[in-house]
Design a protein around this motif. Structure first.
Motif, PDB file in Angstrom:
ATOM      1  N   GLU A   1      15.118 -18.737 -32.272  1.00 16.79           N
ATOM      2  CA  GLU A   1      13.575 -18.084 -32.458  1.00 16.79           C
ATOM      3  C   GLU A   1      13.295 -18.232 -33.941  1.00 16.79           C
ATOM      4  O   GLU A   1      14.003 -18.221 -34.904  1.00 16.79           O
ATOM      5  CB  GLU A   1      13.488 -16.643 -31.976  1.00 16.79           C
TER       6      GLU A   1
ATOM      7  N   THR B   1      11.937 -21.384 -29.801  1.00 16.35           N
ATOM      8  CA  THR B   1      11.036 -20.154 -29.428  1.00 16.35           C
ATOM      9  C   THR B   1      10.172 -19.983 -30.700  1.00 16.35           C
ATOM     10  O   THR B   1      10.578 -19.686 -32.001  1.00 16.35           O
ATOM     11  CB  THR B   1      11.358 -19.066 -28.829  1.00 16.35           C
TER      12      THR B   1
ATOM     13  N   ARG C   1       7.521 -17.464 -32.349  1.00 15.59           N
ATOM     14  CA  ARG C   1       6.727 -16.305 -32.062  1.00 15.59           C
ATOM     15  C   ARG C   1       5.191 -16.562 -32.065  1.00 15.59           C
ATOM     16  O   ARG C   1       4.626 -16.925 -33.365  1.00 15.59           O
ATOM     17  CB  ARG C   1       7.013 -15.091 -33.037  1.00 15.59           C
TER      18      ARG C   1
END
Length: 401
Positions: A3, A263, A265
């Motif tokens: 992430e 990923t 945010r």
């Protein structure tokens, strides 16, 4: 799955496009090749209110350079300086590296037999026109559609209409160009001078073929390199692909270690990081971006990465324009902090800035001196002696001082 923050993704995207690097000691073919390694292509557009779209991204990345450098790399070929770029429908009309020609063969096949625009109507009326055009070009060399009309005795007998009213010859020339049976030797006054591909491209390249699957994987990999980090629609848009093409290509590139699913945010969509993408600690530098710069030409991505809603307003009636006719976003230290409407006024020997607007949340005191310098640099690059700032926008009065 890794992430990362939206800020890190933005820094990756900006760096992948060749920003934040030291300017070259010399703006030469090596510097041009470095820009192309980042952008992969340069979009072409007919609007010339400031400067033609394909010249601007190079200036944005390396600063003032002689535009003949790009012209020579695109429209000339010698043993010492071979042609670097060729025109085709990559992302819209675009200049792309000559070695990418085989990657477009699948697209060319889709445009065969009059399946480009309304060419099939013309070829039904005159099925030999394509053969006749190629035969004439083979004999006389690079020719515009107007040249070919004269040689074929098919000149327009009525007054020429607007740009969307092409002759049969022009329609078929564009069909042959789209299908790869003609290429472009050069442009004169922005008009294409058509030539046989084998006379434009290096020996053997015009006949080199590649399957659609292999070509699409290569194009998605090139898109990913140019973007650094991207969603599937981002990767799809760069070369105007379709989802059913990009989805399996992304799977293959993940398996091959070229792409890493990540990923980001706030993005709300799966993202893919290119294996060679760098994550700078910070982004530095200033650049004016033309509306067709590869960093921003996919508006959905531009809004997601920079929180910058951008639409070109050329076709918007003047009273309804929010920012202006031909607006350049201003990139400063990795963020789009302002936008300026720009026009090269040759008669006044000045770069006119009818409007200048600060983006919400950015420091005017930081933006104004940097933008002033960038506008002066652009004016000098275009051979203009002055910058004249108009009245529109909340930055205008400060840029005039």
């Amino acid at each position: 799955m890794r992430e990362m923050t939206a800020d890190a993704a933005r820094r990756i995207a900006v760096a992948a496009q060749g920003f934040g690097q030291k300017p070259p000691v010399k703006a030469d073919r090596r510097a041009l090749a470095k820009v192309l390694a980042s952008t992969q292509l340069l979009q072409i557009d007919s609007v010339s209110v400031a400067v033609r779209a394909h010249y601007a991204p190079i200036f944005s990345r390396i600063g003032p350079y002689d535009r003949d450098l790009l012209d020579t790399a695109t429209w000339a070929h010698t043993a010492r300086k071979p042609r670097m770029l060729v025109e085709y429908w990559a992302h819209e009309a675009a200049l792309m590296p000559v070695e990418d020609w085989p990657l477009m063969k699948w697209r060319m096949r889709k445009y065969e037999n009059g399946r480009y625009g309304h060419a099939h109507h013309v070829t039904e009326r005159n099925p030999r026109l394509g053969q006749d055009i190629r035969a004439i070009i083979d004999e006389v060399g690079p020719s515009s559609s107007a040249d070919l009309e004269k040689l074929l005795g098919m000149q327009r007998t009525t007054k020429k209409g607007p740009w969307w009213d092409p002759t049969d010859v022009k329609v078929v020339c564009e069909q042959l160009f789209a299908s790869g049976r003609l290429s472009v030797e050069r442009r004169v006054g922005f008009a294409r001078q058509y030539e046989l591909p084998e006379k434009v491209l290096p020996a053997g390249l015009a006949s080199t073929d590649m399957s659609e699957g292999d070509a699409v994987r290569a194009l998605v990999a090139k898109s990913a390199r140019a973007l650094g980090i991207a969603t599937e629609p981002d990767l799809r848009d760069y070369y105007r692909l379709k989802r059913e093409q990009t989805t399996p290509a992304i799977v293959d590139l993940i398996d091959d270690g070229v792409l890493e699913p990540v990923t980001v945010r706030g993005w709300g969509s799966p993202a893919y990081l290119h294996v060679d993408a760098t994550v700078p600690r910070k982004s530095v530098g200033a650049a004016l971006l033309c509306p067709f710069d590869p960093l921003i030409f996919f508006r959905t991505r531009t809004e997601r990465i920079f929180d910058f809603h951008y639409r070109i307003e050329i076709y918007t009636p003047e009273p309804k324009r929010q920012f202006g006719y031909y607006v350049f976003p201003f990139l400063l230290d990795g963020e789009l902090r302002a936008r300026v409407d720009i026009k090269a006024d040759r008669a006044a020997n000045a770069l006119r800035v009818p409007g200048a607007f600060l983006e919400t949340g950015h420091d005017r005191g930081v933006v104004v001196p940097a933008l002033t310098n960038s506008l002066r640099e652009m004016a000098s690059w275009l051979g203009l002696d002055d910058v004249i700032v108009g009245e529109r926008g909340d930055l205008a009065q400060f840029l005039r001082n």
